[in-house]
Design an enzyme around this catalytic site. Structure first.
Site, PDB file in Angstrom:
ATOM      1  N   GLY A 192      44.177  48.971  -6.779  1.00 48.45           N
ATOM      2  CA  GLY A 192      44.929  48.208  -6.338  1.00 48.45           C
ATOM      3  C   GLY A 192      44.952  47.990  -5.042  1.00 48.45           C
ATOM      4  O   GLY A 192      43.366  48.750  -4.617  1.00 48.45           O
ATOM      5  N   VAL A 196      49.992  48.375  -1.020  1.00 56.82           N
ATOM      6  CA  VAL A 196      50.887  48.695  -2.667  1.00 56.82           C
ATOM      7  C   VAL A 196      50.808  50.137  -2.586  1.00 56.82           C
ATOM      8  O   VAL A 196      51.870  50.902  -2.715  1.00 56.82           O
ATOM      9  CB  VAL A 196      50.827  48.000  -3.570  1.00 56.82           C
ATOM     10  CG1 VAL A 196      51.861  48.210  -4.706  1.00 56.82           C
ATOM     11  CG2 VAL A 196      50.862  46.205  -3.209  1.00 56.82           C
ATOM     12  N   GLU A 214      43.224  54.573  -6.525  1.00 57.39           N
ATOM     13  CA  GLU A 214      41.837  53.769  -6.064  1.00 57.39           C
ATOM     14  C   GLU A 214      41.282  52.066  -5.606  1.00 57.39           C
ATOM     15  O   GLU A 214      42.518  51.557  -6.307  1.00 57.39           O
ATOM     16  CB  GLU A 214      41.030  53.144  -7.558  1.00 57.39           C
ATOM     17  CG  GLU A 214      39.629  53.325  -8.191  1.00 57.39           C
ATOM     18  CD  GLU A 214      39.613  51.430  -8.037  1.00 57.39           C
ATOM     19  OE1 GLU A 214      39.591  51.124  -6.856  1.00 57.39           O
ATOM     20  OE2 GLU A 214      39.082  51.014  -9.323  1.00 57.39           O
ATOM     21  N   CYS A 248      37.138  45.640  -7.005  1.00 60.82           N
ATOM     22  CA  CYS A 248      36.779  46.966  -5.676  1.00 60.82           C
ATOM     23  C   CYS A 248      35.454  46.948  -5.245  1.00 60.82           C
ATOM     24  O   CYS A 248      35.236  47.558  -4.523  1.00 60.82           O
ATOM     25  CB  CYS A 248      37.214  47.882  -6.082  1.00 60.82           C
ATOM     26  SG  CYS A 248      36.778  48.488  -7.574  1.00 60.82           S
TER      27      CYS A 248
END
Length: 472
Positions: A192, A196, A214, A248
């Site tokens: 994410g 967070v 990751e 990502c």
């Protein structure tokens, strides 16, 4: 429906009890679960495609190739290669230590937590679970609440194929995730954002729980002015269009020689027209933005940029649609360089030299991947030597994800911990070292016991006086 918060500790306890029972230890049992996971992806592919289209507008072909097909392939390959990976190892040691039987056992870490994101929820949930299954762990899966249709589907189909005593889906948002993070786990794998991730890492630290993160970040592209600009534009645009830029490893911005910027912009316009002759707004080959909030974030970034829009992407907020948008002349401090874009907007940042491009990259947090387009081997080596990133990819974008034999990881702000095939298995595996000292070795151990004779001291401290090779 969210999982009742009060039941979450019971779920963790049940998974731990299953692990301690030894159910997951046999290699054949693990292989069966891996094949079952492959069957689930294969048999339920239409439901999976429908769910991801409803949640993300993801094109069916993109789901079948990048998520469903990938999971089937990875699960089957893990099952096939697992017996070799799991073999006990006997490292080479000096002759005088061989009788001790130095051994490396491959031990599962235990009961693990996998928190997956919304952008590629199939691959980024089950790729990690495959490694956990192969290692012999039990696992709780926490899919993203931003893909509710898909997350609910997982809760329904996972127990039909995988042993529910060993693998459980926990659905919900912040309250449910917070309860999960209050508990002790033997490993956590979170995918994410970095905000967070800090919460996850802080929670894990309270229990000294190891974790892998990751995270993504702003992955730059550097274009050598001598490289074929047309091919570079085509390959960059293709990577940027995957899942509407919500990947990502999507190229986030392009560093291009100032006198090549206009040529690059025209090449992007050309290839966009070839990819989407009628535009991407209504194309079934182009995805939607995940939520209204993210759509507003992206359009806000565009409204504040000082750059010049050279490929104007249309927007439809009601359907959360946003076409690819290219912005040239973007300078340091621009809105498009504030944060990871994670959408179909691509800024072009003009530079005057390769060194300026390297300095620009190095002045920012380490990206998940650095892309570079060049046929110059010395330039490539310079980038390898003078930059830091999770990975470095030459002359393409995103395609590195198809090479399962290469470890995938970040560095610094883009995360840490390795994944893909055996690297994921290794993440969920403890290398348990062992020796077995024979009784017959006692005469050789005499010098270690006090009181120490002069001869014993000489033997025990021999390394202190060993000759050292002169430096160059």
């Amino acid at each position: 429906m969210p999982t009742p918060v009060s039941t979450i500790p019971n779920i963790r306890d049940a998974l731990r009890a299953t692990f301690r029972s030894g159910l997951t230890r046999p290699i054949a049992w693990r292989q069966h679960q891996l094949y079952q996971l492959a069957r689930m992806a294969q048999n339920e592919r239409e439901l999976i495609c429908d769910a991801l289209h409803k949640d993300l507008g993801k094109p069916k072909t993109e789901v079948l190739v990048g998520e469903v097909g990938a999971i089937i392939q990875i699960a089957v390959k893990n099952a096939e290669q697992l017996p070799e990976w799991a073999k006990t190892e006997y490292p080479e040691v000096p002759d005088w230590q061989k009788s001790w039987k130095p051994t490396l056992y491959k031990a599962p870490r235990g009961t693990v937590l996998i928190i997956s994101p919304w952008n590629a929820p199939m691959i980024l949930t089950f790729q990690h679970l495959i490694g956990a299954i192969a290692a012999g762990c039990t696992a709780a899966l926490k899919p993203s609440e931003l893909v509710p249709t898909f997350s609910q589907l997982l809760e329904e189909i996972v127990p039909k194929y995988l042993d529910p005593n060993a693998y459980q889906v926990v659905n919900g948002a912040v309250p449910e995730t917070s309860k999960l993070l209050e508990l002790q786990w033997d490993h956590i794998f979170y995918t994410g954002n970095s905000r967070v991730a800090r919460i996850v890492a802080s929670a894990a630290a309270k229990h000294l729980t190891p974790l892998a993160l990751e995270l993504g970040g702003k992955s730059p592209v550097i274009i050598d002015s001598a490289y074929d600009i047309d091919i570079a534009a085509k390959r960059i645009l293709w990577g940027k269009c995957r899942n509407a830029g919500q990947v990502c490893v999507a190229p986030d911005y392009v560093l291009v020689q100032r006198d090549k910027q206009d040529e690059l912009a025209k090449a992007f316009q050309k290839h966009y027209k070839a990819f989407f002759p009628d535009g991407a707004l209504d194309s079934p080959l182009f995805g939607s933005i995940v939520s209204e909030l993210h759509h507003k974030r992206l359009t806000s970034l565009l409204s504040r940029t000082k750059g010049e829009i050279v490929l104007q992407g249309r927007a439809d907020s009601a359907r959360r649609r946003l076409e690819p948008t290219i912005v040239k002349g973007v300078a340091d401090g621009d809105s498009l360089l504030e944060e990871e874009i994670f959408g179909p907007i691509l800024p072009l940042v003009p530079v005057d030299s390769l060194q300026q491009a390297i300095d620009f990259v190095n002045a920012r947090p380490h990206p998940l991947v650095l892309y570079a387009f060049s046929d110059n081997e010395s330039l490539k080596q310079q980038l390898v030597s003078e930059t830091q990133s999770g990975g470095i990819v030459f002359n393409d974008t995103v395609q590195q994800l198809s090479v399962n034999e290469l470890p995938f990881t970040g560095v610094g702000e883009s995360g840490y911990g390795y994944q893909f095939m055996k690297h994921t298995y290794d993440t969920f595996t403890q290398l348990r070292s062992s020796i077995d000292m024979p009784t017959e070795a006692e005469p050789y151990l005499a010098s270690r016991y006090p009181p120490y004779s002069e001869e014993a001291v000489k033997a025990l401290t021999a390394a202190v006086y060993m000759p050292i090779q002169p430096s160059l």
